[in-house]
Write a protein that holds these residues in place. Sequence first.
Motif, mmCIF file in Angstrom:
data_model
loop_
_atom_site.group_PDB
_atom_site.id
_atom_site.type_symbol
_atom_site.label_atom_id
_atom_site.label_comp_id
_atom_site.label_asym_id
_atom_site.label_seq_id
_atom_site.Cartn_x
_atom_site.Cartn_y
_atom_site.Cartn_z
ATOM 1 N N ASP A 135 -1.286 -0.046 20.665
ATOM 2 C CA ASP A 135 -1.041 0.768 19.474
ATOM 3 C C ASP A 135 -1.368 0.038 18.184
ATOM 4 O O ASP A 135 -1.391 0.632 17.123
ATOM 5 C CB ASP A 135 0.426 1.192 19.432
ATOM 6 N N VAL A 136 -1.603 -1.270 18.283
ATOM 7 C CA VAL A 136 -1.823 -2.049 17.067
ATOM 8 C C VAL A 136 -3.019 -1.516 16.291
ATOM 9 O O VAL A 136 -2.983 -1.417 15.068
ATOM 10 C CB VAL A 136 -2.000 -3.540 17.418
ATOM 11 N N LEU A 195 -4.293 3.506 3.914
ATOM 12 C CA LEU A 195 -3.364 3.543 2.787
ATOM 13 C C LEU A 195 -3.804 2.579 1.697
ATOM 14 O O LEU A 195 -3.638 2.829 0.513
ATOM 15 C CB LEU A 195 -1.954 3.189 3.254
ATOM 16 N N PHE A 196 -4.385 1.442 2.110
ATOM 17 C CA PHE A 196 -4.839 0.444 1.157
ATOM 18 C C PHE A 196 -6.056 0.929 0.377
ATOM 19 O O PHE A 196 -6.100 0.876 -0.838
ATOM 20 C CB PHE A 196 -5.242 -0.837 1.903
ATOM 21 N N GLN A 231 -4.943 15.401 -4.827
ATOM 22 C CA GLN A 231 -3.770 14.935 -4.100
ATOM 23 C C GLN A 231 -2.581 15.874 -4.230
ATOM 24 O O GLN A 231 -1.816 16.052 -3.304
ATOM 25 C CB GLN A 231 -3.365 13.556 -4.592
ATOM 26 N N ARG A 242 2.558 2.285 -3.442
ATOM 27 C CA ARG A 242 1.716 2.633 -4.585
ATOM 28 C C ARG A 242 1.470 4.133 -4.634
ATOM 29 O O ARG A 242 1.099 4.689 -5.647
ATOM 30 C CB ARG A 242 0.375 1.897 -4.490
ATOM 31 N N LEU A 243 1.648 4.787 -3.457
ATOM 32 C CA LEU A 243 1.353 6.210 -3.379
ATOM 33 C C LEU A 243 2.591 7.015 -3.709
ATOM 34 O O LEU A 243 3.707 6.603 -3.453
ATOM 35 C CB LEU A 243 0.899 6.563 -1.964
ATOM 36 N N ILE A 280 4.886 -1.274 16.238
ATOM 37 C CA ILE A 280 4.026 -2.412 16.564
ATOM 38 C C ILE A 280 4.866 -3.647 16.868
ATOM 39 O O ILE A 280 4.635 -4.348 17.854
ATOM 40 C CB ILE A 280 3.078 -2.722 15.375
ATOM 41 N N PRO A 298 -6.227 6.094 -0.090
ATOM 42 C CA PRO A 298 -4.966 6.790 0.194
ATOM 43 C C PRO A 298 -5.115 8.297 0.304
ATOM 44 O O PRO A 298 -4.261 8.942 0.893
ATOM 45 C CB PRO A 298 -4.060 6.404 -0.982
ATOM 46 N N LEU A 316 -4.134 2.947 9.997
ATOM 47 C CA LEU A 316 -3.275 3.668 9.052
ATOM 48 C C LEU A 316 -3.065 2.836 7.786
ATOM 49 O O LEU A 316 -3.220 3.324 6.669
ATOM 50 C CB LEU A 316 -1.929 3.982 9.717
ATOM 51 N N LEU A 317 -2.744 1.541 7.981
ATOM 52 C CA LEU A 317 -2.491 0.684 6.822
ATOM 53 C C LEU A 317 -3.753 0.508 5.982
ATOM 54 O O LEU A 317 -3.713 0.558 4.761
ATOM 55 C CB LEU A 317 -1.989 -0.682 7.279
ATOM 56 N N PHE A 360 0.382 11.498 12.630
ATOM 57 C CA PHE A 360 0.482 11.307 11.194
ATOM 58 C C PHE A 360 -0.662 10.431 10.694
ATOM 59 O O PHE A 360 -1.283 10.723 9.668
ATOM 60 C CB PHE A 360 1.810 10.666 10.830
ATOM 61 N N ILE A 391 -3.304 11.467 7.798
ATOM 62 C CA ILE A 391 -3.552 10.649 6.604
ATOM 63 C C ILE A 391 -5.018 10.233 6.547
ATOM 64 O O ILE A 391 -5.672 10.281 5.513
ATOM 65 C CB ILE A 391 -2.693 9.378 6.639
ATOM 66 N N PRO A 419 0.811 -1.220 0.000
ATOM 67 C CA PRO A 419 0.000 0.000 0.000
ATOM 68 C C PRO A 419 0.843 1.270 0.000
ATOM 69 O O PRO A 419 0.514 2.230 -0.683
ATOM 70 C CB PRO A 419 -0.816 -0.108 1.285
ATOM 71 N N PHE A 443 -2.318 1.599 14.214
ATOM 72 C CA PHE A 443 -1.494 1.313 13.058
ATOM 73 C C PHE A 443 -2.280 0.551 11.996
ATOM 74 O O PHE A 443 -2.141 0.803 10.800
ATOM 75 C CB PHE A 443 -0.272 0.509 13.484
ATOM 76 N N ILE A 474 3.675 9.428 15.316
ATOM 77 C CA ILE A 474 3.138 8.439 14.383
ATOM 78 C C ILE A 474 1.610 8.467 14.393
ATOM 79 O O ILE A 474 0.957 8.370 13.363
ATOM 80 C CB ILE A 474 3.690 7.017 14.668
ATOM 81 N N LEU A 517 -4.353 14.418 3.963
ATOM 82 C CA LEU A 517 -3.268 15.387 4.191
ATOM 83 C C LEU A 517 -3.613 16.734 3.573
ATOM 84 O O LEU A 517 -4.090 16.801 2.455
ATOM 85 C CB LEU A 517 -1.975 14.866 3.566
ATOM 86 N N MET A 550 6.500 6.584 7.083
ATOM 87 C CA MET A 550 5.582 6.544 8.213
ATOM 88 C C MET A 550 4.991 5.157 8.411
ATOM 89 O O MET A 550 4.820 4.702 9.537
ATOM 90 C CB MET A 550 4.463 7.556 8.008
#
Lengths: 362, 297
Positions: free
Chosen positions: B267-268, B278-279, B292, A138-139, A154, B282, B274-275, B229, B233, A135, B271, B226, B237, A146
């Motif tokens: 924290d999992v 992004l997937f 963008q 791709r950006l 983690i 984005p 976030l992923l 951020f 996201i 992921p 995160f 983090i 942004l 980050m």
Amino acid sequence: MLKRLIPIVLMAAVIVAVQLLATALEKEYCLTQLTMAIYYSMVVMGLCLVMGYAGQVSLGHGAFFAIGGYTSAILTTRSFLSLQDTWWAGILKRLHVFVLREDMFGSPIMTVSPWAAFLAAMIVTFIAAFLIGYPALRLKGHYLAMATLGFAMIVHKIVLGSAFAGAADGITGVPEWTLGAGLVITGKSVARVQNYYLASGIALVILILLGNLVRSRVGRALQAIHDQETAANAMGINTSAYKLQVFIVSALIAAIAGVLLTHYTGGIGPSESSILKSVRYVALAAAGGMANLWSASLISTLINYLSLRDWFGTFDNAVFGALLIIIISIAPDGPFKPLGLWIRRWSSLARVRTGEKNHETP
Amino acid sequence: MGSEILILQYLLSGITKGSIYAMVAIGFNLIFSATGVLNFAQGEFVMLGGMIAVTLSFYFPLPVAVAGAVVIVACIGCLLELLFFRPLRHHSILHMIIITIGLSIVIQEAALHIWDEKVRSLPYFTGNEISSVKIYGAAISPQVLWVLGTITVSVILLHIFLRYTLQGRAMRACSSNPEAAMLAGINISNMRTLAFGLSAALGALGGCVISPITMTQYEAGAPLAIKGFAAAILGGLGNPMAAVAGGLLIGIIEAFSVSKLPAAYNDVSAFAILLLVLFIRPHGLFGSPSGQGVREF
């Protein structure tokens, strides 16, 4: 071809010279830290590929190192003796995936063999690197930095908070790894010189392979991405696929280093996965000039060695941070490039001067 | 306690955490919009704000200590820009990002050597550790109200500054089209310094108001960076209001995940979000895919 052999021969000569010097000065114990430093610098070599050629920052290489080390440490120390009588354990034992051995107290245990654990570590790392990289790469932009930072946090939290990874104590008692042909990765002091050469040899092979990768189609595509991503895209280069490949390759190298070092020192602790470790690798890759594998590997081995010998005291981390800032602001292409330019200018000046003299004599 | 009150309790704790992330996310956005750099040292501003305020509070009354900390950290932010980013503006963005990573480590280590590894905190602004306010049956500390109030006010003030003052408009002009802004006579370099200063001041203020609740330690910055951020996201942004929404969302999800997951895996969830973002999206929840490239405050 000859030109490409020169750095390899030089590097090999340096490796041998250091060993001979250490033995002659009766300081062979230094080779232990040097071996560790070489393993750490393998991570930096992989990272150079990501930073120097794909133009991305990864703050997760400490985590990949830890994934490699921990996977191998857990599998080779945990006893699966209770599974011995199941039918599949018998098959795996015949395939040498499971091996019977004695633990530190002499009681029999059945663990996964180092080779099989190594394979497992590679598979786990591959999956993790793919999941993070796909992921983020791709950006456009620096999302990988980050994403990997979060990933590293983690991994660190999980390692620290999980009983199966030994929590804050880490894992000890990892067995030595017999590679075959009389080569064993072990921290025993009798095998110190042998292991030094083993580590340097593996590092050299990785360096050569990476050097070839950089000069291949992949490397040229990466160079194009680094210089002008839009143009590279327009030329039909699948930029994100190349970046992902490079990221996964470098993560795998970090994991290989993790596995090797874990077998060498006989254990691994949670500090290997900390963010600061990952930042160190970035600092060292930057200090070596990112796109220069040879200088990066030399500098990172040297600085890691000094750090392991406790030269920097309580300023250990600060040294790495400061190094990062200073190198990037003064010599972003690494300290060797300005030096090389300077030498070249100096030598060409000298040539001009002698040329003038020759001109005058007749 | 009824389950509704419990849910309300989690919600409030999530909003508190989320508003802190939102503050960090706004700081991220400010610097990102002005320079295109993801500032890894953003969390360090928060830590420094808390640390300096704690030290100042030994000598001065609390409001003076907080104001002093904000001013000092804002100056540090400006100084960093002047020292590192202004001379390097012809470098690639990658180099600048690496520098922020280095700065974050050096600031952290400097804090470790100036103060120590002890956890410290400011006194509660009103009341003390055990005083609480009841809201529909859920008990919250008055400090939480301070956090929410401070963040709301500063977001509104920032919005007014960027929309209605000459300086703020100049800043927005710089981020949307630097060349045109330069032609219009705006000093872009100074605007960037201002962005760093503002972002540092916001971070420091956040660090002060959360200090009584979350405590301040030299390594408290990175986790905040983090998550800030992730919030930026998630919102998309370049948009401060979206950053606030993203921060609140992450805080709330985290608060509810505490009740389900072991504390070590706290924290999992942040995160994983976030992923996922992004997937799937984005450009963030509130950003537009076509926009963008456009940087707006």
